[in-house]
Enzyme design. Structure first.
Site, mmCIF file in Angstrom:
data_model
loop_
_atom_site.group_PDB
_atom_site.id
_atom_site.type_symbol
_atom_site.label_atom_id
_atom_site.label_comp_id
_atom_site.label_asym_id
_atom_site.label_seq_id
_atom_site.Cartn_x
_atom_site.Cartn_y
_atom_site.Cartn_z
ATOM 1 N N MET A 30 0.840 -1.202 0.000
ATOM 2 C CA MET A 30 0.000 0.000 0.000
ATOM 3 C C MET A 30 0.876 1.253 0.000
ATOM 4 O O MET A 30 0.395 2.355 0.288
ATOM 5 C CB MET A 30 -0.941 -0.017 1.210
ATOM 6 C CG MET A 30 -1.902 -1.204 1.142
ATOM 7 S SD MET A 30 -3.417 -0.963 2.065
ATOM 8 C CE MET A 30 -2.785 -0.828 3.706
ATOM 9 N N ALA A 32 4.021 4.026 0.870
ATOM 10 C CA ALA A 32 4.743 4.595 2.027
ATOM 11 C C ALA A 32 5.823 3.590 2.413
ATOM 12 O O ALA A 32 5.902 3.118 3.550
ATOM 13 C CB ALA A 32 3.811 4.911 3.188
ATOM 14 N N LEU A 33 6.637 3.267 1.429
ATOM 15 C CA LEU A 33 7.556 2.124 1.535
ATOM 16 C C LEU A 33 8.636 2.349 2.582
ATOM 17 O O LEU A 33 9.122 3.467 2.761
ATOM 18 C CB LEU A 33 8.201 1.850 0.170
ATOM 19 C CG LEU A 33 7.233 1.486 -0.961
ATOM 20 C CD1 LEU A 33 8.019 1.179 -2.236
ATOM 21 C CD2 LEU A 33 6.341 0.303 -0.584
ATOM 22 N N GLN A 35 11.941 -0.138 4.869
ATOM 23 C CA GLN A 35 12.897 -1.241 4.678
ATOM 24 C C GLN A 35 12.222 -2.619 4.695
ATOM 25 O O GLN A 35 12.705 -3.546 4.058
ATOM 26 C CB GLN A 35 13.978 -1.191 5.766
ATOM 27 C CG GLN A 35 15.110 -0.225 5.461
ATOM 28 C CD GLN A 35 15.775 -0.515 4.119
ATOM 29 O OE1 GLN A 35 15.975 -1.659 3.735
ATOM 30 N NE2 GLN A 35 16.097 0.538 3.384
ATOM 31 N N HIS A 37 9.294 -3.387 3.417
ATOM 32 C CA HIS A 37 8.832 -3.611 2.043
ATOM 33 C C HIS A 37 10.031 -3.921 1.124
ATOM 34 O O HIS A 37 9.971 -4.826 0.296
ATOM 35 C CB HIS A 37 8.154 -2.347 1.481
ATOM 36 C CG HIS A 37 6.879 -1.951 2.161
ATOM 37 N ND1 HIS A 37 6.747 -0.761 2.826
ATOM 38 C CD2 HIS A 37 5.673 -2.579 2.254
ATOM 39 C CE1 HIS A 37 5.505 -0.655 3.305
ATOM 40 N NE2 HIS A 37 4.842 -1.744 2.982
ATOM 41 N N GLN A 61 -10.335 -2.843 2.028
ATOM 42 C CA GLN A 61 -9.827 -3.555 3.203
ATOM 43 C C GLN A 61 -9.793 -2.681 4.459
ATOM 44 O O GLN A 61 -9.372 -3.123 5.517
ATOM 45 C CB GLN A 61 -8.456 -4.181 2.924
ATOM 46 C CG GLN A 61 -7.294 -3.216 2.849
ATOM 47 C CD GLN A 61 -6.031 -3.921 2.402
ATOM 48 O OE1 GLN A 61 -5.916 -4.355 1.261
ATOM 49 N NE2 GLN A 61 -5.073 -4.079 3.323
ATOM 50 N N GLU A 150 5.661 -11.674 7.222
ATOM 51 C CA GLU A 150 5.061 -12.327 8.401
ATOM 52 C C GLU A 150 4.563 -11.290 9.409
ATOM 53 O O GLU A 150 3.866 -11.629 10.355
ATOM 54 C CB GLU A 150 6.080 -13.265 9.060
ATOM 55 C CG GLU A 150 6.348 -14.495 8.225
ATOM 56 C CD GLU A 150 7.270 -15.488 8.904
ATOM 57 O OE1 GLU A 150 7.952 -15.111 9.879
ATOM 58 O OE2 GLU A 150 7.326 -16.642 8.435
ATOM 59 N N ASP A 152 2.256 -9.395 8.867
ATOM 60 C CA ASP A 152 0.808 -9.618 8.755
ATOM 61 C C ASP A 152 0.593 -11.120 8.583
ATOM 62 O O ASP A 152 0.191 -11.590 7.521
ATOM 63 C CB ASP A 152 0.258 -8.829 7.556
ATOM 64 C CG ASP A 152 0.537 -7.350 7.695
ATOM 65 O OD1 ASP A 152 -0.156 -6.692 8.460
ATOM 66 O OD2 ASP A 152 1.503 -6.858 7.066
HETATM 67 P P1 AMP Z 1 1.458 -2.987 3.415
HETATM 68 O O1 AMP Z 1 2.011 -1.925 2.537
HETATM 69 O O2 AMP Z 1 1.428 -2.609 4.862
HETATM 70 O O3 AMP Z 1 0.171 -3.566 2.909
HETATM 71 O O4 AMP Z 1 2.503 -4.180 3.360
HETATM 72 C C1 AMP Z 1 2.882 -4.767 2.144
HETATM 73 C C2 AMP Z 1 3.644 -6.034 2.431
HETATM 74 O O5 AMP Z 1 4.796 -5.712 3.195
HETATM 75 C C3 AMP Z 1 2.833 -7.025 3.266
HETATM 76 O O6 AMP Z 1 3.095 -8.332 2.792
HETATM 77 C C4 AMP Z 1 3.376 -6.822 4.655
HETATM 78 O O7 AMP Z 1 3.261 -7.962 5.478
HETATM 79 C C5 AMP Z 1 4.828 -6.521 4.349
HETATM 80 N N1 AMP Z 1 5.441 -5.801 5.462
HETATM 81 C C6 AMP Z 1 5.003 -4.644 6.029
HETATM 82 N N2 AMP Z 1 5.789 -4.309 7.072
HETATM 83 C C7 AMP Z 1 6.728 -5.290 7.173
HETATM 84 C C8 AMP Z 1 7.820 -5.529 8.069
HETATM 85 N N3 AMP Z 1 8.101 -4.710 9.074
HETATM 86 N N4 AMP Z 1 8.568 -6.639 7.865
HETATM 87 C C9 AMP Z 1 8.282 -7.495 6.855
HETATM 88 N N5 AMP Z 1 7.273 -7.327 5.976
HETATM 89 C C10 AMP Z 1 6.505 -6.243 6.138
#
Ligand code: AMP
Length: 282
Positions: A30, A32-33, A35, A37, A61, A150, A152
């Protein structure tokens, strides 16, 4: 670096690459990348010929409209970060209409019950939204492998089920949680924490680590009580849930059994910002 907004553009681009026999590693985000990501993207680059990253704040969601409005959107900076990793990454950053058309509806999924636990319980409709957007994205991008954190963990299990239900061929790969030096799991929502909240939030992982340490010597009721106490008088953090659950079905337990894998899951509010984390216990 190629940034596509139109589903047909990326679909054709990827179809051409696949015809050439190239493998596609896909990382849905989503934006706002951070480390965490980027670690997923690096893995996708290493294990595939081409990496595709989607950046899309998926409205279906979000069960909380304020959270959706306030979710950080930093497309330009995200593209810049990705281009530092590799100029060959393909970015898909569509609008909601491009993904959903005029009807932004979720498919109602039966993920075998795991959708009703924890995040599903506290965020009604959340996993239908996740499943729906990933069904669209997997159809458009047709990836060889897709990478999920992991962080999530429940979502990762949901995605594995989704692929089974939809009979998709993509391989789902889970990646470890990336943390700040303080132990706080990286999250796009951390950007919204104020100084006091940021200072308080490492408690979340500290508590999880202690539960991991004590899992062999304390029973589950004692652990649940101990965790509640840690947040009781905290000015910055409010515990939403703490659960020890079986990895197989994510049902929370009150008693341990032999030969069963467990994980601890936690959700905490820092003001209006919701933070989640989890840890393997055995
Ligand atoms: P999001 O942008 O929050 O939807 O996350 C995108 C992907 O990055 C999802 O698969 C998340 O589980 C993963 N992700 C987010 N934060 C972390 C983190 N701190 N460590 C590992 N994976 C992450």
């Amino acid at each position: 670096m190629q940034v596509h907004e139109k589903r047909l553009d990326i679909k054709h681009n990827v179809a051409t690459l696949k015809k050439q026999g190239k493998t596609i590693g896909f990382v849905p985000t989503m934006g706002a990348l951070h480390q965490g990501h980027l670690a997923l993207v690096e893995r996708a680059i290493q294990e595939n010929d081409v990496a595709v990253v989607s950046i899309f704040v998926n409205p279906t969601q979000f069960n909380n409209s304020e959270d959706l409005v306030n979710y950080p959107r930093t497309l330009e900076a995200d593209v810049e970060l990705l281009s530092k990793l590799s100029e060959d990454i393909i970015v898909f950053a569509p609008s909601p209409v491009e993904v959903y058309g005029d009807h932004m509806n979720s498919i109602s999924y039966d993920f075998g019950g795991i959708e009703n636990e924890m995040e599903g319980k506290y965020r009604p409709g959340h996993f239908d939204g996740v499943g729906t957007v990933l069904k669209h994205f997997f159809t458009i991008v047709s990836p060889t492998r897709a990478y999920f954190g992991e962080k999530d963990f429940q979502q990762l299990q949901i995605v594995k089920k989704l692929v089974e239900i939809e009979k998709m061929t993509v391989e789902i790969i889970g990646c470890p949680i990336f943390r700040e030096a303080s132990g706080l799991a990286l999250s796009s929502r951390n950007k919204r924490l104020n100084k006091d909240q940021l200072q308080a939030s490492p408690l979340i992982y500290k508590v999880l680590k202690r539960v991991h340490k004590d899992f062999g010597i304390k029973n589950v009721i004692e652990l649940n009580e101990w965790v509640s106490q840690q947040f009781e008088n905290n000015k910055e953090l409010e515990l939403e849930y703490f659960e020890i659950a079986k990895v197989s079905d994510l049902r929370s337990i009150t008693q341990k059994q032999n030969d069963t894998k467990y994980r601890a899951f936690i959700a905490v509010f820092a003001g209006k910002i919701r933070l989640i984390d989890n840890i393997a216990l055995n």
